[in-house]
Write an enzyme that holds these catalytic residues in place. Structure first.
Site, PDB file in Angstrom:
ATOM      1  N   LYS A 151      37.229  43.486  53.380  1.00 47.54           N
ATOM      2  CA  LYS A 151      36.716  42.292  54.053  1.00 47.54           C
ATOM      3  C   LYS A 151      37.639  41.097  53.840  1.00 47.54           C
ATOM      4  O   LYS A 151      37.417  40.022  54.412  1.00 47.54           O
ATOM      5  CB  LYS A 151      35.301  41.976  53.569  1.00 47.54           C
ATOM      6  CG  LYS A 151      34.288  43.054  53.967  1.00 47.54           C
ATOM      7  CD  LYS A 151      32.888  42.715  53.514  1.00 47.54           C
ATOM      8  CE  LYS A 151      31.909  43.804  53.951  1.00 47.54           C
ATOM      9  NZ  LYS A 151      30.510  43.507  53.523  1.00 47.54           N
ATOM     10  N   GLY A 185      22.079  59.043  61.013  1.00 50.81           N
ATOM     11  CA  GLY A 185      21.551  60.400  60.981  1.00 50.81           C
ATOM     12  C   GLY A 185      22.044  61.144  59.762  1.00 50.81           C
ATOM     13  O   GLY A 185      22.924  60.673  59.037  1.00 50.81           O
ATOM     14  N   HIS A 186      21.464  62.313  59.538  1.00 55.00           N
ATOM     15  CA  HIS A 186      21.894  63.191  58.455  1.00 55.00           C
ATOM     16  C   HIS A 186      21.913  64.628  58.978  1.00 55.00           C
ATOM     17  O   HIS A 186      21.575  64.896  60.135  1.00 55.00           O
ATOM     18  CB  HIS A 186      20.981  63.052  57.237  1.00 55.00           C
ATOM     19  CG  HIS A 186      21.251  61.798  56.451  1.00 55.00           C
ATOM     20  ND1 HIS A 186      22.441  61.576  55.793  1.00 55.00           N
ATOM     21  CD2 HIS A 186      20.477  60.699  56.239  1.00 55.00           C
ATOM     22  CE1 HIS A 186      22.399  60.398  55.198  1.00 55.00           C
ATOM     23  NE2 HIS A 186      21.228  59.837  55.453  1.00 55.00           N
ATOM     24  N   ASP A 226      26.642  69.092  57.439  1.00 50.70           N
ATOM     25  CA  ASP A 226      27.528  68.282  56.603  1.00 50.70           C
ATOM     26  C   ASP A 226      28.828  68.997  56.257  1.00 50.70           C
ATOM     27  O   ASP A 226      29.916  68.429  56.387  1.00 50.70           O
ATOM     28  CB  ASP A 226      26.822  67.890  55.301  1.00 50.70           C
ATOM     29  CG  ASP A 226      25.877  66.714  55.469  1.00 50.70           C
ATOM     30  OD1 ASP A 226      25.836  66.137  56.577  1.00 50.70           O
ATOM     31  OD2 ASP A 226      25.181  66.368  54.503  1.00 50.70           O
TER      32      ASP A 226
END
Length: 383
Positions: free
Chosen positions: A62, A125-126, A156
């Site tokens: 950042k 989401g997963h 995954d």
């Protein structure tokens, strides 16, 4: 030891499990993988268990000086693994076009659940959601029960980590002829469906019955798990007739179920009841002694704790100790005859452990590094 990915440098934005395992695969086979960590951890730091052998650089992206530092690292990199939602890199000033302008040979792997485009691209989401949208979750589970997610291994890790690593390998191979990098859109929904090609293409034939009623989804009594007398389980996969014949013979029920009865679907419930009753008559160890080294396709269901002393796991070195011998970890696969994965598992790095080393390698002077540390652009050990 020479390894397939020696000389390849990977910048992996640290995220949840799919990205870290993708990076670990590359690292295990020789790549130099640098985790780019954020100053503050998210709610779940599960990726920390998948960072063996990696270097750690903690950068505040950042801050404009943090963005510049990352771009300077990109100049010396081969691969970037982006685990953010679509648009995050762009908002940081690190859009693929900018990275490729800096380093035209760079490969940018964008690993997401729903992909860079599409209706769901910006949704959280997963694994369970990616399986649901791919259609494969509708096929997982027992008859008359709701769809059951198989932990988070398909979306995954198989459709995410492994397919992303495969995409990176393809891009690295293509770069040999073109000399150019490219962007990889690696989505877990896409990967889950692609992995399910066999099931999808046979959805009206081999998988034409409702969930849990088919040959390979626990519908058939000769493709299921069974409890033993001591509460253990045995896994049965006796599909082919010759294997089924040996199975019913070793189980001691060939006088009640014959070879011709195997595919009598109307009798499957009765067969399952008999098989289940028979398995409960002996302990798992007793059944292991009966079925080991046969072609009945019957094996014990091992727990992770049992794996460390099971003979086949020992023979294959499925688990190896890390460098300080504090724990066992899964060994890398596959095994290559000349240039296999590392057999010395380095311990996980501390956050920001290699800030100074990596900054020095790209030509930063010590006084500049100290200033970056003082300004909290780099977060980690001091000079």
């Amino acid at each position: 030891m020479e390894q397939p990915l020696n000389g390849i440098t990977v910048l992996e934005f640290k995220g949840l499990a799919p990205g870290p395992l993708c990076g670990q695969i590359l690292c295990d086979f020789g790549a130099r993988v640098i985790e780019i960590e954020a100053p503050k951890l998210g709610a779940f730091n599960v990726g920390a268990s998948l960072n063996r052998g990696k270097l750690s650089c903690c950068i505040n992206l950042k801050h404009s000086k943090g963005v510049k530092l990352f771009l300077d690292l990109v100049d010396h990199a081969d691969v970037v693994i982006d685990v953010f939602r679509p648009g995050v890199l762009e908002r940081l000033g690190l859009a693929p076009a900018i990275l490729l302008e800096r380093n035209p040979r760079l490969i940018i792997a964008r690993l997401t659940g729903f992909g860079q485009t599409g209706t769901y691209a910006q949704m959280a989401g997963h694994d369970i959601n990616y399986l649901a949208v791919s259609g494969i979750l509708s096929r997982l589970g027992r008859a008359s029960e709701k769809p059951t997610p198989p932990i988070n291994i398909i979306g995954d890790f198989a459709a995410g980590s492994l397919q992303c690593a495969f995409g990176i390998m393809l891009a690295l191979y293509e770069r040999h002829s073109s000399g150019r990098g490219q962007v990889i859109d690696s989505a877990m929904v896409d990967g889950s469906l692609y992995l399910s090609s066999f099931i999808y293409k046979n959805k009206n034939t081999l998988f034409g019955a409702p969930r849990g009623k088919n040959l390979l989804d626990s519908g058939a009594p000769f493709y299921d798990t069974y409890m033993t007398k001591d509460g253990g389980y045995m896994a049965v996969g006796a599909i082919e007739p010759q294997f089924f014949n040996e199975f019913i013979s070793k189980l001691g029920i060939s006088d009640q179920i014959g070879p011709k009865d195997q595919f009598d679907v109307a009798s499957w419930d009765n067969h399952r009841e008999l098989i289940s009753f028979t398995f409960r008559s002996k302990t798992r160890n007793e059944w292991e002694q009966i079925f080991d080294h046969t072609d009945a396709c019957v094996t014990p269901v091992l727990s992770f704790d049992e794996l460390s002393h099971h003979q086949h796991a020992l023979d294959r070195r499925l688990l190896i100790q890390n460098q300080d011998e504090s724990q066992l970890e899964p060994n890398a696969a596959p095994r290559l005859s000349r240039t296999s994965a590392t057999q010395v598992i380095k311990c996980s790095p501390q956050k920001g452990e290699h800030n100074v080393l990596l900054s020095q390698e790209i030509g930063y002077a010590d006084d500049l590094i100290q200033q970056l540390l003082d300004d909290n652009v780099l977060i980690g050990p001091k000079l």
